[in-house]
Enzyme design. Sequence first.
Site, PDB file in Angstrom:
ATOM      1  N   ARG A 188      -4.343  -2.527  -3.117  1.00 25.05           N
ATOM      2  CA  ARG A 188      -3.431  -2.108  -2.626  1.00 25.05           C
ATOM      3  C   ARG A 188      -2.994  -3.012  -1.473  1.00 25.05           C
ATOM      4  O   ARG A 188      -3.483  -2.863  -0.465  1.00 25.05           O
ATOM      5  CB  ARG A 188      -3.402  -0.572  -1.918  1.00 25.05           C
ATOM      6  CG  ARG A 188      -2.364   0.029  -1.239  1.00 25.05           C
ATOM      7  CD  ARG A 188      -2.658   1.286  -0.551  1.00 25.05           C
ATOM      8  NE  ARG A 188      -1.113   1.786   0.102  1.00 25.05           N
ATOM      9  CZ  ARG A 188      -1.142   1.373   1.486  1.00 25.05           C
ATOM     10  NH1 ARG A 188      -1.709   0.723   2.182  1.00 25.05           N
ATOM     11  NH2 ARG A 188       0.088   2.005   2.223  1.00 25.05           N
ATOM     12  N   SER A 257       1.099   9.768  -6.685  1.00 21.13           N
ATOM     13  CA  SER A 257       0.760  10.549  -5.653  1.00 21.13           C
ATOM     14  C   SER A 257       1.560  11.595  -5.682  1.00 21.13           C
ATOM     15  O   SER A 257       2.736  11.859  -6.066  1.00 21.13           O
ATOM     16  CB  SER A 257       1.560   9.433  -4.515  1.00 21.13           C
ATOM     17  OG  SER A 257       0.846   8.324  -4.282  1.00 21.13           O
ATOM     18  N   LYS A 286      -1.871   4.268   7.058  1.00 20.00           N
ATOM     19  CA  LYS A 286      -0.127   4.378   6.841  1.00 20.00           C
ATOM     20  C   LYS A 286       0.290   5.620   7.623  1.00 20.00           C
ATOM     21  O   LYS A 286      -0.345   6.828   7.791  1.00 20.00           O
ATOM     22  CB  LYS A 286      -0.116   4.914   5.248  1.00 20.00           C
ATOM     23  CG  LYS A 286       1.296   5.266   4.681  1.00 20.00           C
ATOM     24  CD  LYS A 286       1.287   5.074   3.198  1.00 20.00           C
ATOM     25  CE  LYS A 286       2.737   5.446   2.980  1.00 20.00           C
ATOM     26  NZ  LYS A 286       3.034   5.410   1.177  1.00 20.00           N
TER      27      LYS A 286
HETATM   28  C1  LIG Z   1      -5.269   7.490  -4.854  1.00 17.23           C
HETATM   29  C2  LIG Z   1      -3.913   7.333  -4.280  1.00 17.23           C
HETATM   30  N1  LIG Z   1      -3.244   8.233  -3.969  1.00 17.23           N
HETATM   31  C3  LIG Z   1      -2.233   8.012  -3.210  1.00 17.23           C
HETATM   32  C4  LIG Z   1      -1.469   6.874  -2.788  1.00 17.23           C
HETATM   33  C5  LIG Z   1      -0.299   6.754  -2.260  1.00 17.23           C
HETATM   34  O1  LIG Z   1       0.659   6.235  -3.084  1.00 17.23           O
HETATM   35  P1  LIG Z   1       2.397   5.862  -2.608  1.00 17.23           P
HETATM   36  O2  LIG Z   1       2.691   7.293  -2.242  1.00 17.23           O
HETATM   37  O3  LIG Z   1       2.983   5.103  -3.649  1.00 17.23           O
HETATM   38  O4  LIG Z   1       1.944   5.089  -1.173  1.00 17.23           O
HETATM   39  P2  LIG Z   1       1.728   3.605  -1.162  1.00 17.23           P
HETATM   40  O5  LIG Z   1       0.107   3.405  -1.262  1.00 17.23           O
HETATM   41  O6  LIG Z   1       2.251   2.684  -2.251  1.00 17.23           O
HETATM   42  O7  LIG Z   1       2.091   3.036   0.103  1.00 17.23           O
HETATM   43  C6  LIG Z   1      -2.347   5.838  -3.506  1.00 17.23           C
HETATM   44  N2  LIG Z   1      -1.861   4.221  -3.385  1.00 17.23           N
HETATM   45  N3  LIG Z   1      -3.618   5.909  -4.025  1.00 17.23           N
HETATM   46  C1  LIG Z   2      -1.993   4.914   0.954  1.00 16.66           C
HETATM   47  C2  LIG Z   2      -2.048   6.390   1.460  1.00 16.66           C
HETATM   48  N1  LIG Z   2      -1.302   7.459   0.739  1.00 16.66           N
HETATM   49  C3  LIG Z   2      -1.556   8.558   1.027  1.00 16.66           C
HETATM   50  C4  LIG Z   2      -1.036   9.854   0.754  1.00 16.66           C
HETATM   51  O1  LIG Z   2      -1.121  10.733   1.195  1.00 16.66           O
HETATM   52  O2  LIG Z   2      -0.270   9.690  -0.314  1.00 16.66           O
HETATM   53  S1  LIG Z   2      -2.782   8.543   2.485  1.00 16.66           S
HETATM   54  C5  LIG Z   2      -2.761   6.924   2.252  1.00 16.66           C
HETATM   55  C6  LIG Z   2      -3.627   6.304   3.334  1.00 16.66           C
HETATM   56  C7  LIG Z   2      -4.934   6.128   2.939  1.00 16.66           C
HETATM   57  O3  LIG Z   2      -5.819   5.459   3.751  1.00 16.66           O
HETATM   58  P1  LIG Z   2      -6.968   5.918   5.024  1.00 16.66           P
HETATM   59  O4  LIG Z   2      -8.123   6.613   3.966  1.00 16.66           O
HETATM   60  O5  LIG Z   2      -7.392   4.821   5.643  1.00 16.66           O
HETATM   61  O6  LIG Z   2      -6.290   7.001   5.566  1.00 16.66           O
END
Ligand SMILES: Cc1ncc(COP(=O)(O)OP(=O)(O)O)c(N)n1
Ligand SMILES: Cc1nc(C(=O)O)sc1CCOP(=O)(O)O
Length: 357
Positions: A188, A257, A286
């Site tokens: 990512r 997601s 995020k």
């Molecule tokens: C396993 C997993 N779950 C949720 C996300 C988040 O995807 P998205 O909502 O498209 O946000 P971004 O990651 O693209 O910022 C994920 N990447 N992986």
């Molecule tokens: C990329 C992303 N997506 C989310 C969702 O809820 O869809 S939470 C998230 C961040 C995951 O990173 P960390 O483990 O550092 O919080």
Amino acid sequence: MPDEQQPPNAQSTIAAWRAIDAAANRAAEGLRVVEDFVRFGLDDRHLTTLVKNMRHDLASALQQFSSETLHSARDTQADVGVTLSTNGEQSRTNLTQIATSNLKRAQQSLRTLEEFSKLVHPAVSAYFEQLRYRSYTLEKGLTTTQANSERLAGARLYVLIDGCQNAEKFSQIVAELIAGGVDIVQLRDKSLDDRTLLERARQLREITAATSTFAIVNDRCDIAALADADGVHVGQEELSVKEARAILGVGKLIGVSTHSIDQARRAVLDGADYIGVGPTFPSQTKSFDQFPGLDLVRQVAGEIRLPAFAIGGITLENIGQVVEAGLSRVAVSGAIAGANDPREAAEAMRQSLRGAN
Ligand SMILES: Cc1ncc(COP(=O)(O)OP(=O)(O)O)c(N)n1
Ligand SMILES: Cc1nc(C(=O)O)sc1CCOP(=O)(O)O
Ligand SMILES: [Mg+2]
């Protein structure tokens, strides 16, 4: 001049009612078997509710027909089909086969209901058609849930990493994550140029190829396809499962997601292979305005059997709350990729998921 439509004669009408009577029973019986499969075999409340609703809607549609008419047309003893059966009908080797053959039986019967009711009660025919289409959507959700519960059965720990400062550092962290027992690694990175992103995706593919760790690319189906990754992860505003599937083909994993129970239910019927469920806790990776939090984790755990990974701010300190809320799969970025020792951090998280249902 076109032929004037003749009303069906008495013989045709009786034949139609006999076909409707038999198909009504078969459709209801088939749906009941499917319902028992998703209820007792998959333990999936969402799919069970959908099948139960279909069964009730079928029963309401059938009430449009007079049971007196159906019963008076019935002639089981003279039914030439009663004693005919194929070998396929007798052999069932597993639960999935029972479910899929009964769903097919229900679909065929709905088609019979749709066609023959055109002759004797046209107003209700379109309703059977709608039910048949609903059954196709259900079939998709049921088969992807069943297949991915098996395919991702052991997948508990999912880690998201960026492309790192260079290829060496990237290779190193991927190798450490694999050694730490990570089941899925997602690339990512929102800032790398396309060529470097593709390079990293190919590296990820190469390093994971001889292991049981899955390689997923975030957002970019094109990069995932070019790198022959195991799949892609898409968000609510990105390509749909159908579009991603059109690019990646069957057999690749498509994760979605979800931030509400409705989105999770939708993803199941769209044919997603797994879902991300979050954000669970505030995240350093995020930022979010809203947190469905552990309530969503509980809701998903309570009704959905498609593999579901809680995500967002999950650490060694709070992972126990996720497990307690009912999910035993987590997706983590900062707490593992940002740790001094990612392998050790992964091992510790894997350990806290061990034994969880
Ligand atoms: C396993 C997993 N779950 C949720 C996300 C988040 O995807 P998205 O909502 O498209 O946000 P971004 O990651 O693209 O910022 C994920 N990447 N992986
Ligand atoms: C990329 C992303 N997506 C989310 C969702 O809820 O869809 S939470 C998230 C961040 C995951 O990173 P960390 O483990 O550092 O919080
Ligand atoms: Mg995305």
